[in-house]
Scaffold this active site. Structure first.
Site, PDB file in Angstrom:
ATOM      1  N   ARG A 102       0.850  -1.192   0.000  1.00  6.83           N
ATOM      2  CA  ARG A 102       0.000   0.000   0.000  1.00  6.83           C
ATOM      3  C   ARG A 102       0.879   1.234   0.000  1.00  6.83           C
ATOM      4  O   ARG A 102       2.027   1.202   0.367  1.00  6.83           O
ATOM      5  CB  ARG A 102      -0.891   0.005   1.252  1.00  6.83           C
ATOM      6  CG  ARG A 102      -2.077  -0.941   1.162  1.00  6.83           C
ATOM      7  CD  ARG A 102      -2.912  -0.877   2.425  1.00  6.83           C
ATOM      8  NE  ARG A 102      -3.459   0.454   2.646  1.00  6.83           N
ATOM      9  CZ  ARG A 102      -3.216   1.203   3.717  1.00  6.83           C
ATOM     10  NH1 ARG A 102      -2.421   0.767   4.662  1.00  6.83           N
ATOM     11  NH2 ARG A 102      -3.765   2.384   3.840  1.00  6.83           N
TER      12      ARG A 102
ATOM     13  N   LYS B  25       4.314  -6.056  12.006  1.00  2.00           N
ATOM     14  CA  LYS B  25       3.498  -6.449  10.856  1.00  2.00           C
ATOM     15  C   LYS B  25       3.859  -7.857  10.360  1.00  2.00           C
ATOM     16  O   LYS B  25       4.999  -8.149  10.032  1.00  2.00           O
ATOM     17  CB  LYS B  25       3.688  -5.422   9.729  1.00  2.00           C
ATOM     18  CG  LYS B  25       2.774  -5.654   8.566  1.00  2.00           C
ATOM     19  CD  LYS B  25       2.509  -4.378   7.836  1.00  2.00           C
ATOM     20  CE  LYS B  25       1.898  -4.613   6.477  1.00  2.00           C
ATOM     21  NZ  LYS B  25       1.517  -3.372   5.824  1.00  2.00           N
TER      22      LYS B  25
ATOM     23  N   ARG C 262      -1.294   5.835  13.375  1.00  3.15           N
ATOM     24  CA  ARG C 262      -0.350   5.390  14.418  1.00  3.15           C
ATOM     25  C   ARG C 262      -0.794   5.916  15.764  1.00  3.15           C
ATOM     26  O   ARG C 262      -1.447   6.970  15.852  1.00  3.15           O
ATOM     27  CB  ARG C 262       1.084   5.807  14.088  1.00  3.15           C
ATOM     28  CG  ARG C 262       1.349   7.278  14.151  1.00  3.15           C
ATOM     29  CD  ARG C 262       2.818   7.555  13.808  1.00  3.15           C
ATOM     30  NE  ARG C 262       3.119   8.968  13.996  1.00  3.15           N
ATOM     31  CZ  ARG C 262       3.571   9.499  15.111  1.00  3.15           C
ATOM     32  NH1 ARG C 262       3.807   8.731  16.158  1.00  3.15           N
ATOM     33  NH2 ARG C 262       3.804  10.784  15.194  1.00  3.15           N
TER      34      ARG C 262
HETATM   35  C1  BTN Z   1       0.666  -3.678   2.399  1.00  2.00           C
HETATM   36  O1  BTN Z   1       1.401  -2.740   2.093  1.00  2.00           O
HETATM   37  O2  BTN Z   1       0.408  -3.921   3.579  1.00  2.00           O
HETATM   38  C2  BTN Z   1       0.062  -4.552   1.328  1.00  2.00           C
HETATM   39  C3  BTN Z   1       0.988  -5.663   0.941  1.00  2.00           C
HETATM   40  C4  BTN Z   1       0.391  -6.592  -0.103  1.00  2.00           C
HETATM   41  C5  BTN Z   1       1.416  -7.554  -0.653  1.00  2.00           C
HETATM   42  C6  BTN Z   1       0.787  -8.581  -1.544  1.00  2.00           C
HETATM   43  S1  BTN Z   1       1.886  -9.902  -1.945  1.00  2.00           S
HETATM   44  C7  BTN Z   1       0.769 -10.492  -3.133  1.00  2.00           C
HETATM   45  C8  BTN Z   1       0.203  -9.291  -3.833  1.00  2.00           C
HETATM   46  N1  BTN Z   1       1.053  -8.878  -4.906  1.00  2.00           N
HETATM   47  C9  BTN Z   1       1.581  -7.680  -4.698  1.00  2.00           C
HETATM   48  O3  BTN Z   1       2.367  -7.098  -5.480  1.00  2.00           O
HETATM   49  N2  BTN Z   1       1.164  -7.196  -3.540  1.00  2.00           N
HETATM   50  C10 BTN Z   1       0.271  -8.095  -2.873  1.00  2.00           C
END
Ligand code: BTN
Length: 340
Positions: free
Chosen positions: A133, A198, A337
């Site tokens: 994100r 996380k 946060r």
């Molecule tokens: C975040 O930032 O918390 C979201 C992370 C999401 C990662 C997943 S891995 C599978 C899918 N492919 C990606 O490129 N991103 C999501």
């Protein structure tokens, strides 16, 4: 010839995959045995073995004996994943695609969304451009974690999807609990944490007509056994299943089992969501929600708002008490946060 230049890398990839399968048991294999099993010369075996370090895997070379993949490896396996799928969920699975290396599993499904049915799943051992994100990179080393995306089509446009990303967080928490992990918490909108670190993240992407026929790709990344070096490039406190199982005295959790259990939750969630919406998930989210009743700071593009977190609304919005006035904040490019 076009065909030949295309086939070579595909064949090389197939040999590499077979080699990984042979070495995945963590035992020592002689060059001769490997060459025999792969149908290639010992020199070719050595060429492929060298590629393993490019994938970040460590190889133990025992002089006169052979080669051993340190710690072994559990590769993604469609049959093992399906063994852990509930029957009701399995009926919603259109396609289970397992890839070695892709740019991003979300990108793959978004690009092909029009041609794919609801319930199409893409999993990869490695992502070269894993996306998180807020424009962040999602660190995605080979065969260590879970990178999974799932496509679903909706008729009712974006309104039908309100709160979906929060419900996905709940589904992940359920799957982790079903595998024995305790203490999972959710940070609005959908970070999955254990002891404030996380463990997993969700990236939801939408395409099509926001007021009608549209599709969503639900991308989930779960840290399973993040290598130390790869973990150094993560810019926030993180944890992984390996650390948690050690802390909680649990035995190792299979990556394929976790994928199967999670996929069961997600396939049922997506099927039911248009009829039920987030209100069905709100109570469970609140029970897992972090910072409820605490002072928090919410950063959106360019502005910071402070207040007390009251919880989430039936649409999945963040309820914040700002100077005595309840204010709702919707998802998007925001981060939350706690402040002391
Ligand atoms: C975040 O930032 O918390 C979201 C992370 C999401 C990662 C997943 S891995 C599978 C899918 N492919 C990606 O490129 N991103 C999501």
């Amino acid at each position: 010839m076009k065909g030949v230049t295309y086939l070579r890398p595909v064949k090389a990839m197939a040999v590499l995959n077979k080699l990984l399968n042979l070495l995945s048991d963590g035992e020592c294999h002689s060059g001769q045995d490997l060459g025999h099993a792969l149908g290639v010369s010992r020199a070719a075996v050595w060429k492929h073995l060298k590629k393993l370090s490019d994938l970040g895997l460590s190889l133990n070379i025992q002089r006169g004996r052979g080669y051993q993949l340190v710690g072994g490896l559990e590769l993604l396996n469609a049959n093992c994943i399906k063994e852990h799928l509930q029957q009701k969920a399995a009926n919603n699975l259109a396609q289970l695609r397992l890839e070695s290396v892709v740019d991003s599993t979300n990108t793959q499904l978004m690009q092909q969304a029009q041609m794919l049915e609801s319930g199409s799943v893409c999993l990869a051992e490695q992502q070269t451009s894993g996306r998180g994100r807020r424009g962040r990179v999602w660190v995605s080393p080979f065969a260590k974690n879970i990178y999974m995306s799932l496509l679903w089509h909706f008729d009712g446009g974006a309104a039908e999807l309100e709160g979906l990303s929060l419900a996905v967080g709940v589904a992940i928490a359920r799957a982790l609990r079903a595998c024995g992990i305790e203490g999972v918490q959710l940070k609005w909108p959908n970070d999955v944490l254990v002891e404030g670190r996380k463990l997993a993240g969700v990236l939801l992407e939408m395409g099509g007509d926001p007021s009608g026929s549209c599709h969503v790709v639900v991308g989930v990344g779960i840290n399973v056994s993040m290598p130390k070096q790869a973990g150094e490039s993560i810019d926030q406190p993180w944890t992984d299943i390996l650390q948690i199982t050690a802390q909680q005295g649990l035995s190792e959790i299979s990556r394929n089992k976790l994928v199967g259990v999670l996929l069961s939750e997600l396939l049922l969630l997506l099927q039911q969501y248009p009829a039920k919406g987030f209100s069905d998930w709100q109570g469970e989210w609140m029970a897992l929600g972090l910072h409820i009743g605490c002072k928090v700071q919410l950063s959106t593009q360019g502005s910071v708002r402070s207040g007390t977190m009251l919880g989430v609304s039936p649409a999945g919005a963040l309820r914040l008490d700002v100077g005595g006035v309840e204010t709702l904040f919707y998802g998007g490019e925001v981060s939350l946060r706690a402040v002391s």
